[in-house]
Design a protein around this motif. Structure first.
Motif, PDB file in Angstrom:
ATOM      1  N   HIS A  71       0.795  -1.057  -0.041  1.00 14.72           N
ATOM      2  CA  HIS A  71       0.168  -0.029   0.105  1.00 14.72           C
ATOM      3  C   HIS A  71       0.630   1.264  -0.052  1.00 14.72           C
ATOM      4  O   HIS A  71       0.146   2.036  -0.527  1.00 14.72           O
ATOM      5  CB  HIS A  71      -1.092   0.379   1.045  1.00 14.72           C
ATOM      6  CG  HIS A  71       0.166  -0.101   2.517  1.00 14.72           C
ATOM      7  ND1 HIS A  71       0.410  -1.280   2.944  1.00 14.72           N
ATOM      8  CD2 HIS A  71       0.079   0.493   2.973  1.00 14.72           C
ATOM      9  CE1 HIS A  71       0.664  -0.814   4.629  1.00 14.72           C
ATOM     10  NE2 HIS A  71       1.201   0.389   4.089  1.00 14.72           N
ATOM     11  N   ASN A  72       1.908   0.852   0.205  1.00 14.67           N
ATOM     12  CA  ASN A  72       3.058   2.597   0.302  1.00 14.67           C
ATOM     13  C   ASN A  72       3.642   3.099  -1.291  1.00 14.67           C
ATOM     14  O   ASN A  72       4.525   1.997  -2.223  1.00 14.67           O
ATOM     15  CB  ASN A  72       4.410   1.549   0.787  1.00 14.67           C
ATOM     16  CG  ASN A  72       5.086   3.514   1.185  1.00 14.67           C
ATOM     17  OD1 ASN A  72       4.794   4.052   0.196  1.00 14.67           O
ATOM     18  ND2 ASN A  72       5.516   3.259   2.402  1.00 14.67           N
ATOM     19  N   GLU A  73       2.930   4.065  -1.624  1.00 13.46           N
ATOM     20  CA  GLU A  73       3.363   3.910  -2.854  1.00 13.46           C
ATOM     21  C   GLU A  73       4.566   4.681  -3.374  1.00 13.46           C
ATOM     22  O   GLU A  73       4.562   4.319  -4.105  1.00 13.46           O
ATOM     23  CB  GLU A  73       1.632   4.922  -3.622  1.00 13.46           C
ATOM     24  CG  GLU A  73       1.150   4.060  -3.440  1.00 13.46           C
ATOM     25  CD  GLU A  73      -1.322   5.215  -3.840  1.00 13.46           C
ATOM     26  OE1 GLU A  73      -0.439   6.282  -4.101  1.00 13.46           O
ATOM     27  OE2 GLU A  73      -1.948   4.562  -3.865  1.00 13.46           O
ATOM     28  N   GLN A  74       4.957   5.680  -2.874  1.00 16.26           N
ATOM     29  CA  GLN A  74       6.070   5.793  -2.450  1.00 16.26           C
ATOM     30  C   GLN A  74       7.495   4.764  -2.590  1.00 16.26           C
ATOM     31  O   GLN A  74       8.117   4.936  -4.103  1.00 16.26           O
ATOM     32  CB  GLN A  74       5.617   6.788  -1.791  1.00 16.26           C
ATOM     33  CG  GLN A  74       8.074   7.564  -1.578  1.00 16.26           C
ATOM     34  CD  GLN A  74       7.628   8.319  -2.584  1.00 16.26           C
ATOM     35  OE1 GLN A  74       7.012   9.384  -3.664  1.00 16.26           O
ATOM     36  NE2 GLN A  74       9.647   8.075  -3.756  1.00 16.26           N
ATOM     37  N   ILE A  75       7.479   3.857  -2.121  1.00 17.89           N
ATOM     38  CA  ILE A  75       8.203   2.862  -1.797  1.00 17.89           C
ATOM     39  C   ILE A  75       8.292   1.840  -3.489  1.00 17.89           C
ATOM     40  O   ILE A  75       9.333   1.504  -4.087  1.00 17.89           O
ATOM     41  CB  ILE A  75       7.558   1.921  -0.993  1.00 17.89           C
ATOM     42  CG1 ILE A  75       7.658   2.378   0.359  1.00 17.89           C
ATOM     43  CG2 ILE A  75       9.262   0.778  -0.960  1.00 17.89           C
ATOM     44  CD1 ILE A  75       8.505   1.691   1.338  1.00 17.89           C
ATOM     45  N   ILE A  76       7.329   1.218  -3.424  1.00 23.80           N
ATOM     46  CA  ILE A  76       6.444   1.075  -5.483  1.00 23.80           C
ATOM     47  C   ILE A  76       7.322   1.701  -6.106  1.00 23.80           C
ATOM     48  O   ILE A  76       8.213   1.946  -7.106  1.00 23.80           O
ATOM     49  CB  ILE A  76       5.154   0.941  -5.789  1.00 23.80           C
ATOM     50  CG1 ILE A  76       5.153   0.066  -4.742  1.00 23.80           C
ATOM     51  CG2 ILE A  76       5.607   0.203  -7.003  1.00 23.80           C
ATOM     52  CD1 ILE A  76       4.919  -1.218  -4.267  1.00 23.80           C
ATOM     53  N   ARG A  77       6.791   3.707  -6.541  1.00 23.21           N
ATOM     54  CA  ARG A  77       7.782   4.671  -7.405  1.00 23.21           C
ATOM     55  C   ARG A  77       9.556   4.203  -6.932  1.00 23.21           C
ATOM     56  O   ARG A  77       9.964   4.226  -8.132  1.00 23.21           O
ATOM     57  CB  ARG A  77       7.163   5.305  -7.013  1.00 23.21           C
ATOM     58  CG  ARG A  77       5.494   6.118  -6.972  1.00 23.21           C
ATOM     59  CD  ARG A  77       5.267   7.436  -7.427  1.00 23.21           C
ATOM     60  NE  ARG A  77       4.293   7.569  -7.374  1.00 23.21           N
ATOM     61  CZ  ARG A  77       3.524   7.416  -6.549  1.00 23.21           C
ATOM     62  NH1 ARG A  77       3.324   7.628  -5.512  1.00 23.21           N
ATOM     63  NH2 ARG A  77       1.644   7.892  -6.384  1.00 23.21           N
ATOM     64  N   LEU A  90       4.234  -2.575 -12.350  1.00 22.95           N
ATOM     65  CA  LEU A  90       4.105  -2.766 -10.944  1.00 22.95           C
ATOM     66  C   LEU A  90       2.980  -1.752 -10.806  1.00 22.95           C
ATOM     67  O   LEU A  90       1.923  -2.849  -9.417  1.00 22.95           O
ATOM     68  CB  LEU A  90       4.647  -1.941 -10.250  1.00 22.95           C
ATOM     69  CG  LEU A  90       6.232  -1.986  -9.914  1.00 22.95           C
ATOM     70  CD1 LEU A  90       7.625  -0.816 -10.120  1.00 22.95           C
ATOM     71  CD2 LEU A  90       6.805  -2.857  -9.217  1.00 22.95           C
ATOM     72  N   SER A  91       1.881  -2.080 -11.301  1.00 22.19           N
ATOM     73  CA  SER A  91       0.385  -1.374 -11.251  1.00 22.19           C
ATOM     74  C   SER A  91      -0.505  -2.952 -10.959  1.00 22.19           C
ATOM     75  O   SER A  91      -1.203  -2.943 -10.649  1.00 22.19           O
ATOM     76  CB  SER A  91      -0.213  -0.556 -12.595  1.00 22.19           C
ATOM     77  OG  SER A  91      -1.351  -0.299 -12.488  1.00 22.19           O
ATOM     78  N   ASP A  92       0.483  -3.525 -12.050  1.00 19.68           N
ATOM     79  CA  ASP A  92      -0.601  -5.272 -11.533  1.00 19.68           C
ATOM     80  C   ASP A  92      -0.158  -5.912 -10.757  1.00 19.68           C
ATOM     81  O   ASP A  92      -1.095  -6.099  -9.832  1.00 19.68           O
ATOM     82  CB  ASP A  92       0.556  -5.892 -12.402  1.00 19.68           C
ATOM     83  CG  ASP A  92      -0.535  -5.697 -13.661  1.00 19.68           C
ATOM     84  OD1 ASP A  92      -1.386  -5.140 -14.564  1.00 19.68           O
ATOM     85  OD2 ASP A  92       0.324  -6.456 -15.130  1.00 19.68           O
ATOM     86  N   VAL A  93       1.008  -5.325 -10.665  1.00 16.46           N
ATOM     87  CA  VAL A  93       1.788  -6.006  -8.666  1.00 16.46           C
ATOM     88  C   VAL A  93       0.842  -5.546  -7.819  1.00 16.46           C
ATOM     89  O   VAL A  93       0.387  -6.577  -6.645  1.00 16.46           O
ATOM     90  CB  VAL A  93       3.312  -5.440  -8.528  1.00 16.46           C
ATOM     91  CG1 VAL A  93       3.641  -5.591  -7.064  1.00 16.46           C
ATOM     92  CG2 VAL A  93       4.436  -6.402  -9.000  1.00 16.46           C
ATOM     93  N   MET A  94      -0.124  -3.638  -7.240  1.00 15.86           N
ATOM     94  CA  MET A  94      -0.713  -3.238  -7.318  1.00 15.86           C
ATOM     95  C   MET A  94      -1.725  -3.645  -6.284  1.00 15.86           C
ATOM     96  O   MET A  94      -3.187  -2.876  -5.929  1.00 15.86           O
ATOM     97  CB  MET A  94      -0.047  -2.098  -6.762  1.00 15.86           C
ATOM     98  CG  MET A  94       1.202  -1.290  -6.501  1.00 15.86           C
ATOM     99  SD  MET A  94       1.306   0.311  -6.380  1.00 15.86           S
ATOM    100  CE  MET A  94       0.577   1.121  -5.294  1.00 15.86           C
TER     101      MET A  94
END
Length: 354
Positions: A71-77, A90-94
């Motif tokens: 749920h932490n979008e900044q870490i994913i970015r 990464l959109s599919d990952v989320m």
């Protein structure tokens, strides 16, 4: 519960490149763990700042980065920027409810699958979405919450200076997928034992409680089917994936995954068929019980019909009734009725009607 896709109203129309968490939050904090290893040693650490991950880009060792929590979008970015992972991947990952899939991109390939674990205390299956991004000497895995089924793999990395330390990130990804599918087979075996035990109970006794158990197992196996069947399609697609990021010597291992997932699907289909057979057995048994009951009631009805006729005749109010003045008339009538009963019972037994 299985991952049945549910689209939120606010997610309709979102770009496939937008890094937004589309699932149900399962973990409060995000945890990033790294196991970096080579033939000489194993180094484990927990990352507090994603910037620390840049040093692994130029490392000659194999690096496994595991992220718990999505749920932490900044870490994913940050991960997208550091490792050049496309935003649509990464959109599919989320989106944890997405179907299992395999897809190649410029510097690696992406795999997602549903990871299952049987919780013996709660007596139920826990399901987590697992995503793997395989690159040259780097494997990044994403899970919805802390806790997984990969401790045996970690122990192999720590204790054995063997193939797992030298065969690359693609082989490490294979071992994780292999553990996931082995758990499918184990969980189906757990349910299979219960289903087969139920068949013995059906033979000994049939009641409404048995029907409830059959329907419960049907529901559980249908839940497993929702996640296991798409996993088979994904594995078949992964085996056919023409990518340079699976080494030639490791291709045979990925083909083993196809055999294992086929075994899991075969077990799933077999136990579902057994449950349907048991359901038919239950209904047949109940129908037989009902037929037996109706047979007994019919026999009693047939026996009492002539007796009712006889006593009905003698209950009529007529002046001219010679038998009423016989000294032994009452006993004669009883004798006739008993002979009729005995004769009918003998006839039914001869015809094997009961």
């Amino acid at each position: 519960m299985p991952y049945i896709p549910h689209k939120k109203k606010e997610d309709i129309g979102l770009s496939p490149y937008e890094l937004k968490f589309r699932g149900k939050k399962k973990a409060e904090d995000i945890r990033v763990q790294v196991i970096d290893f080579d033939l000489e040693g194993v180094r484990e650490t927990e990352i507090k700042d994603t910037g620390e991950l840049r040093k692994y880009l130029s490392s000659d060792s194999i690096t496994w980065i595991n992220v718990d929590g999505l749920h932490n979008e900044q870490i994913i970015r940050d991960l997208s920027d550091i490792f050049s992972i496309p935003a649509d991947i990464l959109s599919d990952v989320m989106e944890p409810s997405s179907r299992p899939q395999a897809e190649e991109f410029d510097n690696g390939f992406f795999v997602s699958i549903k990871m299952m674990e049987f919780n013996e205390k709660k007596n139920r299956v826990l399901v987590d979405n697992l995503s793997l991004i395989v690159m040259d000497k780097i494997l990044v895995t994403f899970q919805e919450e802390k806790g997984d089924v990969f401790e045996p793999v970690r122990e192999r990395i720590r204790k054995h200076k063997t193939k797992i330390r030298t065969s690359g990130s693609d082989y490490l990804a294979f071992t994780l997928l292999d553990v996931v599918i082995d758990n499918y087979i184990y969980i189906l075996g757990v349910y299979g034992e219960k289903v087969e035990t139920l068949e013995g109970k059906l033979i000994l006794d049939t009641n409404k409680e048995t029907l409830k158990i059959i329907n419960l197992f049907k529901h559980e196996l249908n839940n497993l089917r929702v996640d296991i069947k798409p996993a088979k399609e994904m594995i078949m697609g992964l085996v056919k994936l023409d990518t340079d990021f699976i080494q030639e010597e490791n291709e045979k291992h990925y083909k083993e995954l196809q055999d294992n997932i086929n075994q899991a699907v075969d077990l799933l289909d077999y136990y579902r068929e057994v449950l349907y057979d048991e359901l038919n057995m239950y209904h047949s048994s109940m129908s037989t019980k009902l037929n037996d009951t109706m047979t007994v009631l019919t026999i009693f009805s047939v026996i009492f019909i002539p007796l009712t006729f006889i006593v009905g005749v003698y209950g009529m109010n007529f002046d001219n009734f010679p038998e009423l003045h016989w000294k032994y008339g009452y006993f004669i009538v009883w004798g006739i009725m008993l002979l009729i009963v005995a004769g009918m019972i003998g006839y039914f037994k001869k015809r094997k009607w009961f």
